[in-house]
Design a protein around this motif. Structure first.
Motif, mmCIF file in Angstrom:
data_model
loop_
_atom_site.group_PDB
_atom_site.id
_atom_site.type_symbol
_atom_site.label_atom_id
_atom_site.label_comp_id
_atom_site.label_asym_id
_atom_site.label_seq_id
_atom_site.Cartn_x
_atom_site.Cartn_y
_atom_site.Cartn_z
ATOM 1 N N LEU A 208 0.840 -1.202 0.000
ATOM 2 C CA LEU A 208 0.000 0.000 0.000
ATOM 3 C C LEU A 208 0.874 1.250 0.000
ATOM 4 C CD1 LEU A 208 -2.757 1.400 0.188
ATOM 5 C CD2 LEU A 208 -2.625 1.115 2.688
ATOM 6 N N GLY A 209 1.920 1.244 0.798
ATOM 7 C CA GLY A 209 2.840 2.379 0.802
ATOM 8 C C GLY A 209 3.458 2.611 -0.560
ATOM 9 N N ASN A 210 3.804 1.530 -1.252
ATOM 10 C CA ASN A 210 4.416 1.665 -2.572
ATOM 11 C C ASN A 210 3.474 2.319 -3.577
ATOM 12 O OD1 ASN A 210 6.721 0.415 -1.632
ATOM 13 N ND2 ASN A 210 6.202 -1.595 -2.446
ATOM 14 N N VAL A 211 2.214 1.896 -3.584
ATOM 15 C CA VAL A 211 1.287 2.464 -4.576
ATOM 16 C C VAL A 211 0.921 3.899 -4.214
ATOM 17 C CG1 VAL A 211 -0.927 1.732 -3.570
ATOM 18 C CG2 VAL A 211 -0.670 1.892 -6.057
ATOM 19 N N LEU A 212 0.829 4.207 -2.929
ATOM 20 C CA LEU A 212 0.571 5.591 -2.518
ATOM 21 C C LEU A 212 1.733 6.493 -2.908
ATOM 22 C CD1 LEU A 212 -1.027 4.917 0.975
ATOM 23 C CD2 LEU A 212 -2.191 5.842 -1.037
ATOM 24 N N ASP A 213 2.936 5.956 -2.856
ATOM 25 C CA ASP A 213 4.103 6.723 -3.290
ATOM 26 C C ASP A 213 4.022 7.014 -4.788
ATOM 27 O OD1 ASP A 213 6.841 7.770 -2.609
ATOM 28 O OD2 ASP A 213 7.401 6.323 -4.147
ATOM 29 N N LYS A 216 1.915 9.848 -5.591
ATOM 30 C CA LYS A 216 2.432 11.118 -5.053
ATOM 31 C C LYS A 216 1.705 11.537 -3.771
ATOM 32 C CE LYS A 216 4.899 11.258 -8.799
ATOM 33 N NZ LYS A 216 6.302 10.767 -8.788
ATOM 34 N N ARG A 217 1.237 10.559 -3.028
ATOM 35 C CA ARG A 217 0.583 10.843 -1.744
ATOM 36 C C ARG A 217 1.545 10.419 -0.633
ATOM 37 N NH1 ARG A 217 -4.735 7.752 -3.536
ATOM 38 N NH2 ARG A 217 -5.165 7.641 -1.299
ATOM 39 N N SER A 218 2.606 11.210 -0.531
ATOM 40 C CA SER A 218 3.748 10.836 0.306
ATOM 41 C C SER A 218 3.383 10.685 1.771
ATOM 42 C CB SER A 218 4.873 11.857 0.157
ATOM 43 O OG SER A 218 5.329 11.888 -1.175
ATOM 44 N N SER A 219 2.582 11.604 2.299
ATOM 45 C CA SER A 219 2.264 11.521 3.727
ATOM 46 C C SER A 219 1.500 10.240 4.038
ATOM 47 C CB SER A 219 1.462 12.746 4.164
ATOM 48 O OG SER A 219 0.236 12.835 3.443
ATOM 49 N N GLU A 220 0.628 9.821 3.122
ATOM 50 C CA GLU A 220 -0.109 8.575 3.325
ATOM 51 C C GLU A 220 0.808 7.362 3.189
ATOM 52 O OE1 GLU A 220 -4.197 8.323 1.545
ATOM 53 O OE2 GLU A 220 -3.580 10.221 0.632
ATOM 54 N N SER A 221 1.753 7.445 2.270
ATOM 55 C CA SER A 221 2.690 6.317 2.104
ATOM 56 C C SER A 221 3.531 6.149 3.358
ATOM 57 C CB SER A 221 3.570 6.515 0.871
ATOM 58 O OG SER A 221 4.542 7.501 1.074
ATOM 59 N N VAL A 222 3.919 7.252 3.981
ATOM 60 C CA VAL A 222 4.696 7.184 5.228
ATOM 61 C C VAL A 222 3.897 6.455 6.303
ATOM 62 C CG1 VAL A 222 5.569 8.577 7.156
ATOM 63 C CG2 VAL A 222 6.183 9.172 4.803
ATOM 64 N N VAL A 223 2.612 6.787 6.416
ATOM 65 C CA VAL A 223 1.757 6.122 7.417
ATOM 66 C C VAL A 223 1.694 4.617 7.153
ATOM 67 C CG1 VAL A 223 -0.609 5.917 8.288
ATOM 68 C CG2 VAL A 223 0.374 8.180 7.867
ATOM 69 N N TYR A 225 3.948 2.685 5.519
ATOM 70 C CA TYR A 225 5.236 2.058 5.836
ATOM 71 C C TYR A 225 5.435 1.957 7.350
ATOM 72 C CZ TYR A 225 6.651 2.752 0.936
ATOM 73 O OH TYR A 225 6.741 2.726 -0.431
ATOM 74 N N GLU A 226 5.038 3.005 8.058
ATOM 75 C CA GLU A 226 5.192 2.972 9.516
ATOM 76 C C GLU A 226 4.343 1.861 10.124
ATOM 77 O OE1 GLU A 226 4.220 6.962 10.614
ATOM 78 O OE2 GLU A 226 6.331 7.611 10.620
ATOM 79 N N PRO A 233 8.957 -4.991 12.885
ATOM 80 C CA PRO A 233 10.027 -3.996 13.056
ATOM 81 C C PRO A 233 11.296 -4.306 12.271
ATOM 82 C CG PRO A 233 9.032 -4.547 15.172
ATOM 83 C CD PRO A 233 8.497 -5.536 14.172
ATOM 84 N N ASN A 234 11.501 -5.561 11.895
ATOM 85 C CA ASN A 234 12.716 -5.937 11.176
ATOM 86 C C ASN A 234 12.488 -6.074 9.673
ATOM 87 O OD1 ASN A 234 14.403 -6.167 13.509
ATOM 88 N ND2 ASN A 234 13.267 -8.007 14.030
ATOM 89 N N TYR A 235 11.486 -5.401 9.158
ATOM 90 C CA TYR A 235 11.159 -5.432 7.735
ATOM 91 C C TYR A 235 12.117 -4.478 7.013
ATOM 92 C CZ TYR A 235 7.785 -6.049 3.875
ATOM 93 O OH TYR A 235 7.158 -6.376 2.695
ATOM 94 N N ALA A 236 13.210 -5.019 6.511
ATOM 95 C CA ALA A 236 14.280 -4.188 5.957
ATOM 96 C C ALA A 236 13.802 -3.316 4.801
ATOM 97 C CB ALA A 236 15.445 -5.073 5.509
ATOM 98 N N ASP A 237 13.036 -3.898 3.874
ATOM 99 C CA ASP A 237 12.575 -3.128 2.716
ATOM 100 C C ASP A 237 11.670 -1.971 3.129
ATOM 101 O OD1 ASP A 237 14.005 -4.815 1.159
ATOM 102 O OD2 ASP A 237 12.298 -5.764 0.170
ATOM 103 N N ALA A 238 10.889 -2.156 4.187
ATOM 104 C CA ALA A 238 10.026 -1.069 4.658
ATOM 105 C C ALA A 238 10.866 0.064 5.236
ATOM 106 C CB ALA A 238 9.039 -1.598 5.693
#
Length: 312
Positions: A208-213, A216-223, A225-226, A233-238
């Motif tokens: 979901l973070g990838n498609v939001l990125d 161009k909905r960066s703030s949503e993509s950050v949410v 990924y977080e 917590p150990n999700y390296a790609d995230a």
């Protein structure tokens, strides 16, 4: 509590000291003098894999890839291990994942010692007829996808979601097919559906973070990924993608923390050099210096407990 000494482990598992040292040198286990029951379970799995002629390199590569894909600390304990040719696959949350190819698979090995898994990831005594039908459709969809029959695969995933709306792996796979065709809004819908169907599915939030990125909905993509990192917590790609998102948002210091986290988890991965270069660049631009808690200079490649201090 660590009730088992090193000699206890060798005796219980009928290993010799050389075997255990080889596993340690190969990076498959951490060298210890005392072991917990979970450590014992991990070593037993390694013993059985090696007995079936799976190579050190194959085991190590599969474990590292699964840590990156699913954010697991210890895939050998957190998922069911399935041999897939010369590699390992892992059954997790109702699906079989090949972490190296980053694909969902389906296991029809009737001899595998696996408990049936319901679509929501819980274990039950036996699959229902509806489950069996859906599993067959999922297998056919994956096979069609691997054969390049994208339209057929998409139709099959749609059928699965009609029969079993909460089938998160089908939602993710179909979303990715739409994503690859740049149907980003439809992909977003499917990834969001997967996060609702299984709120603890880190991969769904990552995608979901990838498609939001892309949208161009960066703030949503950050949410998104977080949230993936809250679950795993150990999700390296995230960590990597969140660092990129923070950088694009002008939050270099937040990005720095996630670049460092990525490097701790995947120091030799395909993007490690880029991560290191970003760490150095941010440190230079922000006028920061990495020091240990004891204020000794530290390497940017292997941080443990770090402080960032301004030196301008």
């Amino acid at each position: 509590m660590n009730p088992y000494g090193r000699q206890d482990v060798l005796r219980i598992l009928r290993l010799n000291g050389r075997q255990l040292r080889n596993w340690e040198r190969a990076g498959l286990v951490v060298s210890k003098e005392s072991y917990s029951f979970q450590d014992l379970a991990q070593l037993r799995k390694l013993r059985d894999l090696r007995a079936s002629q799976v190579t050190y390199a194959s085991i190590r590569n599969s474990i590292v890839a699964m840590r990156s894909v699913a954010g697991m600390e210890n895939p050998l304990l957190e998922a069911v291990v399935i041999r897939d040719g010369s590699r390992l696959a892992f059954r997790h949350l109702g699906a079989v994942v090949d972490p190296i190819r980053r694909q969902f698979l389906f296991d029809f090995d009737q001899n595998a010692n696996l408990l049936p898994v319901q679509l929501n990831g819980s274990r039950d005594s036996a699959p229902s007829s509806d489950d069996t039908e859906v599993q067959g459709l999922f297998f056919d969809a994956v096979q069609a996808e691997e054969a390049g029959k994208v339209r057929v695969a998409m139709e099959l995933y749609e059928r699965i979601l009609t029969t079993a709306p909460d089938h998160a792996p089908a939602s993710i796979n179909l979303g990715t097919l739409h994503y690859n065709q740049r149907h980003y809004l439809r992909a977003e819908q499917l990834y969001r559906h997967a996060t609702v169907a299984d709120p603890n599915y880190a991969l769904a939030f990552f995608d979901l973070g990838n498609v939001l990125d892309e949208l161009k909905r960066s703030s949503e993509s950050v949410v998104a990924y977080e949230r993936a990192l809250e679950i795993a917590p150990n999700y390296a790609d995230a960590h990597y993608n969140l660092a990129l998102a923070y950088e694009r948002g002008g939050e270099s210091r937040r990005a720095l923390a996630h670049w460092q986290s990525y490097l701790r988890m995947d120091p030799s991965g395909p993007w490690a050099n880029h991560a290191r270069s970003q760490v150095r660049l941010i440190l230079k631009e922000e006028g920061l210096e990495i020091v240990h808690r004891g204020h000794r200079p530290a390497s940017v490649s292997t941080p443990k407990s770090l402080l960032f201090v301004a030196h301008k």
